[in-house]
Design a protein around this motif. Sequence first.
Motif, short mmCIF file in Angstrom:
data_model
loop_
_atom_site.label_atom_id
_atom_site.label_comp_id
_atom_site.label_asym_id
_atom_site.label_seq_id
_atom_site.Cartn_x
_atom_site.Cartn_y
_atom_site.Cartn_z
N LEU A 1 0.83 -1.20 0.00
CA LEU A 1 0.00 0.00 0.00
C LEU A 1 0.87 1.26 0.00
O LEU A 1 0.55 2.23 -0.69
N LEU A 2 1.97 1.24 0.73
CA LEU A 2 2.88 2.39 0.73
C LEU A 2 3.43 2.65 -0.67
O LEU A 2 3.55 3.80 -1.11
N SER A 3 3.74 1.59 -1.39
CA SER A 3 4.23 1.73 -2.76
C SER A 3 3.15 2.32 -3.66
O SER A 3 3.44 3.19 -4.50
N PRO B 1 -2.74 2.71 9.29
CA PRO B 1 -1.30 2.77 9.61
C PRO B 1 -0.44 3.19 8.42
O PRO B 1 0.54 3.92 8.58
N ALA B 2 -0.80 2.72 7.23
CA ALA B 2 -0.02 3.07 6.04
C ALA B 2 -0.14 4.56 5.73
O ALA B 2 0.85 5.21 5.35
N LEU B 3 -1.33 5.12 5.86
CA LEU B 3 -1.51 6.55 5.62
C LEU B 3 -0.70 7.37 6.62
O LEU B 3 -0.05 8.37 6.24
N VAL B 4 -0.73 6.98 7.88
CA VAL B 4 0.02 7.70 8.90
C VAL B 4 1.52 7.65 8.59
O VAL B 4 2.23 8.66 8.68
N LYS B 5 2.00 6.48 8.20
CA LYS B 5 3.42 6.33 7.89
C LYS B 5 3.80 7.10 6.65
O LYS B 5 4.83 7.81 6.63
N TYR B 6 3.00 7.02 5.60
CA TYR B 6 3.37 7.68 4.34
C TYR B 6 3.39 9.20 4.49
O TYR B 6 4.30 9.87 3.97
N PHE B 7 2.41 9.76 5.19
CA PHE B 7 2.33 11.21 5.33
C PHE B 7 3.04 11.73 6.59
O PHE B 7 2.89 12.89 6.95
N ASN B 8 3.80 10.83 7.23
CA ASN B 8 4.59 11.21 8.41
C ASN B 8 3.71 11.92 9.44
O ASN B 8 4.03 13.00 9.94
N ASP B 9 2.59 11.31 9.75
CA ASP B 9 1.59 11.90 10.61
C ASP B 9 1.47 11.09 11.90
O ASP B 9 2.23 10.13 12.11
N LYS B 10 0.56 11.45 12.75
CA LYS B 10 0.26 10.66 13.93
C LYS B 10 -1.24 10.68 14.18
O LYS B 10 -1.97 11.51 13.62
N ALA C 1 -11.88 5.37 16.35
CA ALA C 1 -12.02 6.82 16.50
C ALA C 1 -10.69 7.54 16.33
O ALA C 1 -10.64 8.77 16.39
N LEU C 2 -9.62 6.79 16.12
CA LEU C 2 -8.31 7.40 15.88
C LEU C 2 -8.17 7.73 14.39
O LEU C 2 -8.32 6.86 13.54
N ILE C 3 -7.86 8.99 14.10
CA ILE C 3 -7.65 9.40 12.71
C ILE C 3 -6.37 10.21 12.61
O ILE C 3 -5.91 10.80 13.60
N PRO C 4 -5.74 10.25 11.43
CA PRO C 4 -4.53 11.07 11.27
C PRO C 4 -4.81 12.53 11.61
O PRO C 4 -5.86 13.08 11.27
N GLU C 5 -3.88 13.16 12.30
CA GLU C 5 -4.08 14.56 12.72
C GLU C 5 -4.33 15.49 11.55
O GLU C 5 -5.16 16.40 11.64
N ASN C 6 -3.61 15.29 10.46
CA ASN C 6 -3.73 16.18 9.31
C ASN C 6 -4.72 15.64 8.27
O ASN C 6 -4.44 15.62 7.07
N SER C 7 -5.85 15.19 8.77
CA SER C 7 -6.87 14.66 7.87
C SER C 7 -8.24 15.15 8.34
O SER C 7 -8.37 15.77 9.40
N GLU C 8 -9.24 14.86 7.52
CA GLU C 8 -10.62 15.19 7.87
C GLU C 8 -11.43 13.90 7.89
O GLU C 8 -11.16 12.97 7.13
#
Length: 419
Positions: A49-51, A79-88, A118-125
């Motif tokens: 998915l990261l690729s 988890p892949a979205l958080v890792k790819y966009f360097n988010d938390k 209920a956990l979502i990436p900080e820089n997302s909507e």
Amino acid sequence: MKTKLISVGDEILIGQIVNTNAAFLGERLFSSGFPVDKNVVIGDEEDVLLSELSDSDKNYQVTIITGGLGPTHDDITKPALVKYFNDKLKTDYKVLDHVRNIFSSRNIVMPHVNNGQALIPENSEVIWNSNGTAPGILIKKKKKVFIALPGVPYEMKPMIDEIVLPFLKNYFADELKSVYMQKTILTTGIGESSLNELIGDVNDVIGESKLAFLPSSSGVRLRINVTAKSSKEAESKIDTIEFKLKEKIGDYIFGYGEEDLESVIGDILRKNNLTLSVAESCTGGRISSRIVSVPGSSEYYIGGVCSYSNELKMSLLGVKKETLERFGAVSSETAVEMAEGIRKLTDSDVSISTTGIAGPDGGTAEKPVGLVWIGLSDKNNSFAMKFLFGDNREINIQRSSQRALEILRRHLLNIKIIF
């Protein structure tokens, strides 16, 4: 505007489920001005998915991911979205209350693992999911969007129609310079090659637009795709192509879009205040099942008989013993007497019948597997037609039921019955 779909799930790759989401998304996105350029299916592998996210970042303005948003260890999309966009991750308490309410409304104790939904990436909507516990995720990056949605169709579809598509149209309003439109024409009773021959030079019919032939055991769907500068121009192009197709293959067209033959026939019967009955042998009730699947079919469908044995053909339908002994159960004479018998038994206006050898066994040199006789009877006339549908039992049943209904449609509309 380039659009990419990513479907996540081992269950798709191993054939455990059919990827109906991609078909739904492709149709919705195309008609909204975002035709899909790439559609990939991947397993539950974070590195893969990261690729794909990297490829999307380089080449696509819109990426929509379905699946992998659940609460278990194999749900790798978040988890892949958080890792790819360097988010938390952060807790969205509105989502958490929603998840808790779903469990409490069902009188179920919520497992601790579901708190993670209920956990979502900080820089997302959040893309709100009214029908489930997994919210969608929207990430914007330099006029590109990454959208993750649950893979459950019941949850994903309203999220697309009510939230995602309106957002995309607004967000990319300045870049949507073309209108994409499509229409599907449904044909039956003719194969793909023969249909192509009747149409002739496709370019004379469609010009710069596109026409796709989509064959199945029940008929051929023709999908028209057009691109235009406005909706009015697109509709005009489709109308012109449809008119030209009707001139060439009009007798074989029975409907449009998601219509089915049984619904079309139901409308014809209802409008003409006619009633129908069915006598089936080799189709084993398939025709009756299709007819009664239509809401309101009780207005015109009186009933049917599944007379698999010769005894029932004689006792219920009045097929003569001499007919069966002389011509056999699979014959024109038997098909006609079955149709006449059920019409008289139910006092219907019109009736159809089927008798044949569905296979894979039971055929002879004179009467091979796939031989089917289809009968029709009304108060003025009775007849039967012979068909050879091949040696696959299920396809024989499908084709027999479809052809019987098409014979009925043509008879009701006074269209010449030639196959």
